[in-house]
Design an enzyme around this catalytic site. Sequence first.
Site, PDB file in Angstrom:
ATOM      1  NE  ARG A  14       4.566  -5.058   4.590  1.00  0.00           N
ATOM      2  CZ  ARG A  14       4.990  -6.143   3.953  1.00  0.00           C
ATOM      3  NH1 ARG A  14       5.828  -6.028   2.947  1.00  0.00           N
ATOM      4  NH2 ARG A  14       4.595  -7.344   4.306  1.00  0.00           N
ATOM      5  CB  SER A  98       1.861  -1.692  -0.793  1.00  0.00           C
ATOM      6  OG  SER A  98       0.936  -2.107  -1.766  1.00  0.00           O
ATOM      7  CG  HIS A  99      -2.092  -3.631   0.703  1.00  0.00           C
ATOM      8  ND1 HIS A  99      -1.058  -4.196   0.006  1.00  0.00           N
ATOM      9  CD2 HIS A  99      -2.387  -4.490   1.706  1.00  0.00           C
ATOM     10  CE1 HIS A  99      -0.747  -5.359   0.558  1.00  0.00           C
ATOM     11  NE2 HIS A  99      -1.537  -5.561   1.584  1.00  0.00           N
ATOM     12  CE  LYS A 108       6.186  -2.802  -2.582  1.00  0.00           C
ATOM     13  NZ  LYS A 108       5.043  -2.819  -3.533  1.00  0.00           N
ATOM     14  CG  ASP A 238      -1.697  -1.340  -4.785  1.00  0.00           C
ATOM     15  OD1 ASP A 238      -1.399  -0.588  -5.743  1.00  0.00           O
ATOM     16  OD2 ASP A 238      -0.941  -2.244  -4.390  1.00  0.00           O
ATOM     17  CG  ASP A 242       2.535  -2.327  -6.813  1.00  0.00           C
ATOM     18  OD1 ASP A 242       1.426  -2.233  -6.238  1.00  0.00           O
ATOM     19  OD2 ASP A 242       3.489  -2.991  -6.364  1.00  0.00           O
ATOM     20  NE  ARG A 243      -1.866  -5.090  -4.774  1.00  0.00           N
ATOM     21  CZ  ARG A 243      -2.818  -5.380  -3.878  1.00  0.00           C
ATOM     22  NH1 ARG A 243      -3.641  -6.406  -4.091  1.00  0.00           N
ATOM     23  NH2 ARG A 243      -2.947  -4.653  -2.793  1.00  0.00           N
ATOM     24  CG  HIS A 325       1.369  -7.731  -8.123  1.00  0.00           C
ATOM     25  ND1 HIS A 325       1.978  -6.499  -8.025  1.00  0.00           N
ATOM     26  CD2 HIS A 325       1.021  -8.075  -6.865  1.00  0.00           C
ATOM     27  CE1 HIS A 325       2.002  -6.123  -6.753  1.00  0.00           C
ATOM     28  NE2 HIS A 325       1.428  -7.063  -6.033  1.00  0.00           N
TER      29      HIS A 325
END
Length: 451
Positions: A14, A98-99, A108, A238, A242-243, A325
Amino acid sequence: MGDLAKIFKAYDIRGVVPDELDAATAEAAGAAFVRVTGASAVVTAHDMRESSVPLAEAFARGATAQGADVIEAGLGSTDLLYYASGSLDLPGAMFTASHNPAKYNGLKLCRSGARPVGRDTGLTEIRELIEQGVPAHDGAPGTVTRRDLLKGYADHLKTLVDLSGIRRLKVVVDAGNGMGGHTVGAVFEGLPIDLVPMYFELDGTFPNHEANPIEPENLRDLQAKVRETGADIGLAFDGDADRCFVVDERGEIVSPSAVTALVATRELAKHPGSSIVHNLITSAAVPEIISEHGGTPVRTRVGHSFIKQTMAETGAVFGGEHSAHFYFRDFWFADSGMLAALHVLAALGQQDGVLSELLGEYTRYVASGEINSEVGDQAAAAEQVRHAFAGRPGVTVDELDGLTVASDDEGWWFNLRPSNTEPLLRLNAEAGDEKTMAALRDEVLAIVREK
């Protein structure tokens, strides 16, 4: 080539695009990933960020150059990628940050069956191979095929949670301009749900608020909309969906620990006597409720690699973290915010009461939430805290992950963990009432922040 030392993290790759993570790095990562996994085919998906498609295409060039076929699922959430890896039994790559803010992106990675690839499970080898230069493949290149997996993903989730008999629910969903805007409609299709969508437009610049619902300010719009529309529940995802965070009918934020406890009881009803994994900063109510429902609570460190490893070792049916999660044995031990949301909707819709009443039995203590303190010498500060508390009657200390101090007699505990990436100490405290929690929190912070 990007800055490999900076972008290879504990669980993913990342960084800022293109300064730290560029197409050349993604292409090399695709080639190295095929070499390390020995895969003859891989599956990819990507989020809505402007840089995601170019990075995914570069990764595919690297993978096919090594002779592997690439199946492109296209736009998807991270748990859609896990579904793809699990159902197709292929290694996978998800392009998302992600966020994180718009300027970031990342990868990922997972092995076949959605098994995680982290620092100790392949990520270090991939980095080393990129640094050395990935050897050329002497055979024919692979092919690239596009496959739409959204319906398969949605249908699969609905086989895992029975929503057929629920009462009609009004559900507000804040997708935060992230991938929930792509997946929620498909998952909710055919269910007795009146959907009130918020920020479903896919936009990697996040024009409305950060797609990070763990920060309370990013839930304010959702809370207001739930109250305004008289909805039964609010859900916030998010950026890579995934959350999932939950807001009750009053517009109050539901603790992820209460969601963990609720889903745990549902999974234990289906699989009596099973193990349930929780990290060490979920509420003390979680292991209590697991035990009361005949399950075996298993405490683990914070972080998805520890949760997944412990679940695999114990055969646990479910795992939950304070960060929202939620992991499911029936979903290849992977995490899915959408699957957790379906469990909450099923529990709510199978009875007539409101969500706040339903969750009342799962909310027993008062928590501080995670409080960060910038500290130059984390170890010295933690040692001062240990020294202040360790000798007190009835107080226990452990170091599974940072410093955890608890008093069973007085019904409180706190955990102090160093950040892996910043000069921060993270405090989580919990007690039976607000006054005790506040006093505990303030005492620890006074030591940590002592100038």
